[in-house]
Structures are given as structure tokens and as C-alpha cells.
Motif scaffolding. Structure first.
Motif, PDB file in Angstrom:
ATOM      1  N   SER A  95      -5.696   8.493  -2.085  1.00 23.21           N
ATOM      2  CA  SER A  95      -4.699   9.571  -2.000  1.00 23.21           C
ATOM      3  C   SER A  95      -3.299   9.013  -1.802  1.00 23.21           C
ATOM      4  O   SER A  95      -2.343   9.482  -2.427  1.00 23.21           O
ATOM      5  CB  SER A  95      -5.022  10.521  -0.848  1.00 23.21           C
ATOM      6  N   ARG A  96      -3.178   8.034  -0.922  1.00 25.12           N
ATOM      7  CA  ARG A  96      -1.866   7.432  -0.668  1.00 25.12           C
ATOM      8  C   ARG A  96      -1.326   6.739  -1.904  1.00 25.12           C
ATOM      9  O   ARG A  96      -0.131   6.784  -2.184  1.00 25.12           O
ATOM     10  CB  ARG A  96      -1.944   6.467   0.515  1.00 25.12           C
ATOM     11  N   LEU A  97      -2.214   6.088  -2.664  1.00 29.82           N
ATOM     12  CA  LEU A  97      -1.791   5.444  -3.905  1.00 29.82           C
ATOM     13  C   LEU A  97      -1.295   6.496  -4.893  1.00 29.82           C
ATOM     14  O   LEU A  97      -0.228   6.337  -5.491  1.00 29.82           O
ATOM     15  CB  LEU A  97      -2.944   4.642  -4.516  1.00 29.82           C
ATOM     16  N   ALA A  98      -2.044   7.574  -5.045  1.00 25.53           N
ATOM     17  CA  ALA A  98      -1.668   8.636  -5.978  1.00 25.53           C
ATOM     18  C   ALA A  98      -0.339   9.288  -5.588  1.00 25.53           C
ATOM     19  O   ALA A  98       0.439   9.693  -6.450  1.00 25.53           O
ATOM     20  CB  ALA A  98      -2.765   9.695  -6.047  1.00 25.53           C
ATOM     21  N   ALA A  99      -0.077   9.358  -4.292  1.00 20.36           N
ATOM     22  CA  ALA A  99       1.158   9.984  -3.803  1.00 20.36           C
ATOM     23  C   ALA A  99       2.331   9.004  -3.783  1.00 20.36           C
ATOM     24  O   ALA A  99       3.445   9.382  -3.432  1.00 20.36           O
ATOM     25  CB  ALA A  99       0.926  10.551  -2.404  1.00 20.36           C
ATOM     26  N   GLY A 100       2.080   7.756  -4.133  1.00 19.90           N
ATOM     27  CA  GLY A 100       3.140   6.758  -4.149  1.00 19.90           C
ATOM     28  C   GLY A 100       3.441   6.155  -2.792  1.00 19.90           C
ATOM     29  O   GLY A 100       4.433   5.457  -2.628  1.00 19.90           O
ATOM     30  N   GLY A 101       2.589   6.402  -1.822  1.00 21.46           N
ATOM     31  CA  GLY A 101       2.815   5.883  -0.479  1.00 21.46           C
ATOM     32  C   GLY A 101       2.226   4.506  -0.248  1.00 21.46           C
ATOM     33  O   GLY A 101       2.292   3.974   0.860  1.00 21.46           O
ATOM     34  N   LEU A 102       1.662   3.921  -1.292  1.00 17.82           N
ATOM     35  CA  LEU A 102       0.997   2.632  -1.164  1.00 17.82           C
ATOM     36  C   LEU A 102       1.069   1.936  -2.514  1.00 17.82           C
ATOM     37  O   LEU A 102       0.891   2.575  -3.560  1.00 17.82           O
ATOM     38  CB  LEU A 102      -0.473   2.874  -0.773  1.00 17.82           C
ATOM     39  N   SER A 103       1.346   0.648  -2.502  1.00 17.12           N
ATOM     40  CA  SER A 103       1.393  -0.091  -3.765  1.00 17.12           C
ATOM     41  C   SER A 103      -0.024  -0.323  -4.274  1.00 17.12           C
ATOM     42  O   SER A 103      -0.991  -0.351  -3.501  1.00 17.12           O
ATOM     43  CB  SER A 103       2.102  -1.430  -3.580  1.00 17.12           C
ATOM     44  N   ALA A 104      -0.141  -0.503  -5.563  1.00 19.48           N
ATOM     45  CA  ALA A 104      -1.458  -0.741  -6.173  1.00 19.48           C
ATOM     46  C   ALA A 104      -2.088  -2.015  -5.626  1.00 19.48           C
ATOM     47  O   ALA A 104      -3.298  -2.062  -5.392  1.00 19.48           O
ATOM     48  CB  ALA A 104      -1.334  -0.805  -7.685  1.00 19.48           C
ATOM     49  N   SER A 105      -1.294  -3.046  -5.394  1.00 18.93           N
ATOM     50  CA  SER A 105      -1.856  -4.309  -4.888  1.00 18.93           C
ATOM     51  C   SER A 105      -2.351  -4.154  -3.452  1.00 18.93           C
ATOM     52  O   SER A 105      -3.402  -4.689  -3.088  1.00 18.93           O
ATOM     53  CB  SER A 105      -0.851  -5.453  -5.002  1.00 18.93           C
ATOM     54  N   GLU A 161      -3.340  -1.306  -2.083  1.00 18.33           N
ATOM     55  CA  GLU A 161      -4.515  -0.441  -2.165  1.00 18.33           C
ATOM     56  C   GLU A 161      -5.726  -1.241  -2.626  1.00 18.33           C
ATOM     57  O   GLU A 161      -6.807  -1.135  -2.063  1.00 18.33           O
ATOM     58  CB  GLU A 161      -4.251   0.726  -3.123  1.00 18.33           C
ATOM     59  N   HIS A 162      -5.539  -2.069  -3.628  1.00 18.19           N
ATOM     60  CA  HIS A 162      -6.650  -2.852  -4.168  1.00 18.19           C
ATOM     61  C   HIS A 162      -7.217  -3.811  -3.123  1.00 18.19           C
ATOM     62  O   HIS A 162      -8.437  -3.902  -2.972  1.00 18.19           O
ATOM     63  CB  HIS A 162      -6.205  -3.623  -5.416  1.00 18.19           C
ATOM     64  N   ALA A 163      -6.332  -4.492  -2.410  1.00 15.11           N
ATOM     65  CA  ALA A 163      -6.788  -5.461  -1.404  1.00 15.11           C
ATOM     66  C   ALA A 163      -7.571  -4.770  -0.294  1.00 15.11           C
ATOM     67  O   ALA A 163      -8.657  -5.224   0.096  1.00 15.11           O
ATOM     68  CB  ALA A 163      -5.595  -6.212  -0.830  1.00 15.11           C
ATOM     69  N   ARG A 164      -7.055  -3.689   0.222  1.00 11.40           N
ATOM     70  CA  ARG A 164      -7.736  -2.987   1.313  1.00 11.40           C
ATOM     71  C   ARG A 164      -9.008  -2.301   0.814  1.00 11.40           C
ATOM     72  O   ARG A 164     -10.031  -2.315   1.488  1.00 11.40           O
ATOM     73  CB  ARG A 164      -6.810  -1.970   1.987  1.00 11.40           C
ATOM     74  N   LEU A 165      -8.935  -1.736  -0.384  1.00 14.37           N
ATOM     75  CA  LEU A 165     -10.098  -1.065  -0.955  1.00 14.37           C
ATOM     76  C   LEU A 165     -11.247  -2.055  -1.157  1.00 14.37           C
ATOM     77  O   LEU A 165     -12.406  -1.736  -0.878  1.00 14.37           O
ATOM     78  CB  LEU A 165      -9.723  -0.404  -2.274  1.00 14.37           C
ATOM     79  N   GLN A 166     -10.924  -3.242  -1.592  1.00 14.21           N
ATOM     80  CA  GLN A 166     -11.961  -4.264  -1.773  1.00 14.21           C
ATOM     81  C   GLN A 166     -12.627  -4.595  -0.438  1.00 14.21           C
ATOM     82  O   GLN A 166     -13.855  -4.714  -0.352  1.00 14.21           O
ATOM     83  CB  GLN A 166     -11.365  -5.522  -2.399  1.00 14.21           C
ATOM     84  N   ALA A 167     -11.834  -4.710   0.620  1.00 11.65           N
ATOM     85  CA  ALA A 167     -12.387  -4.997   1.949  1.00 11.65           C
ATOM     86  C   ALA A 167     -13.252  -3.843   2.444  1.00 11.65           C
ATOM     87  O   ALA A 167     -14.334  -4.061   3.016  1.00 11.65           O
ATOM     88  CB  ALA A 167     -11.254  -5.275   2.933  1.00 11.65           C
ATOM     89  N   VAL A 168     -12.810  -2.615   2.214  1.00 13.44           N
ATOM     90  CA  VAL A 168     -13.570  -1.432   2.630  1.00 13.44           C
ATOM     91  C   VAL A 168     -14.904  -1.377   1.883  1.00 13.44           C
ATOM     92  O   VAL A 168     -15.958  -1.138   2.475  1.00 13.44           O
ATOM     93  CB  VAL A 168     -12.750  -0.139   2.420  1.00 13.44           C
ATOM     94  N   GLU A 169     -14.864  -1.619   0.576  1.00 12.09           N
ATOM     95  CA  GLU A 169     -16.086  -1.570  -0.216  1.00 12.09           C
ATOM     96  C   GLU A 169     -17.083  -2.649   0.208  1.00 12.09           C
ATOM     97  O   GLU A 169     -18.292  -2.399   0.257  1.00 12.09           O
ATOM     98  CB  GLU A 169     -15.753  -1.688  -1.702  1.00 12.09           C
ATOM     99  N   THR A 170     -16.591  -3.818   0.541  1.00 12.92           N
ATOM    100  CA  THR A 170     -17.474  -4.886   1.023  1.00 12.92           C
ATOM    101  C   THR A 170     -18.109  -4.488   2.345  1.00 12.92           C
ATOM    102  O   THR A 170     -19.316  -4.668   2.551  1.00 12.92           O
ATOM    103  CB  THR A 170     -16.702  -6.212   1.174  1.00 12.92           C
ATOM    104  N   GLU A 171     -17.323  -3.919   3.235  1.00  7.93           N
ATOM    105  CA  GLU A 171     -17.862  -3.490   4.531  1.00  7.93           C
ATOM    106  C   GLU A 171     -18.881  -2.363   4.351  1.00  7.93           C
ATOM    107  O   GLU A 171     -19.900  -2.330   5.044  1.00  7.93           O
ATOM    108  CB  GLU A 171     -16.738  -3.068   5.467  1.00  7.93           C
ATOM    109  N   LEU A 172     -18.629  -1.467   3.421  1.00  7.91           N
ATOM    110  CA  LEU A 172     -19.604  -0.415   3.113  1.00  7.91           C
ATOM    111  C   LEU A 172     -20.921  -1.029   2.630  1.00  7.91           C
ATOM    112  O   LEU A 172     -22.006  -0.626   3.073  1.00  7.91           O
ATOM    113  CB  LEU A 172     -19.070   0.529   2.044  1.00  7.91           C
TER     114      LEU A 172
END
Length: 82
Positions: free
Chosen positions: A23-33, A35-46
């Protein structure tokens, strides 16, 4: 050692964070890089949490103590084939 409920709460929290990141990426509140870095960490933890739940279920099904399950490193669980 975490029990199944604790693990499921962690999963819920990580899924919520994943949705927030998108959501933050879509709203422009977060850069793609970022978002990608944190998302990768979240997915690994999941993946680690789901792996732990599966281990606990397998131990329980085998009549063993589910608390013997061990959290495996992300490098291990990310290498599994679906």
C-alpha cells in the motif's frame, strides 16, 4: 519455544506488514527498492514460520513432541521446491 498460536500470530503480523508495504509503495510513500528489500525479508520470515508449523504438525502426527521442531535458516526454507 513458541507454540502454534504464537507462530500464527507472527504470520498474521507479517502478512499485515506485507500488505502495508504494498500500500505504501502504491501511494508513493516508499521507494520500490526499499519495498523490495523489506518485502523479501518478510517473505523469508513467513516461509520460516510456515516451515516451523509444518514441522510441529509432523512431529505431533508422529506422536512426538512438537516443541522439538527447530526454526530453520532462511537459506534452507527458501531452497525448498513447491
Amino acid at each position: 519455544m513458541a507454540d502454534d498460536l504464537d507462530i500464527r500470530r507472527t504470520i498474521t503480523s507479517l502478512v499485515d506488514e506485507e500488505k502495508d508495504l504494498r500500500s505504501r509503495l502504491a501511494a508513493g510513500g516508499l521507494s520500490a527498492s526499499d519495498e523490495h528489500a523489506r518485502l523479501q525479508a518478510v517473505e523469508t520470515e513467513l516461509d520460516r514460520c510456515w516451515d516451523l508449523l509444518r514441522q510441529r504438525d509432523a512431529l505431533r502426527d508422529a506422536g512426538r513432541n512438537p516443541d522439538d521442531a527447530q526454526v530453520r535458516p532462511g537459506s534452507v526454507v527458501e531452497g525448498y521446491l513447491e
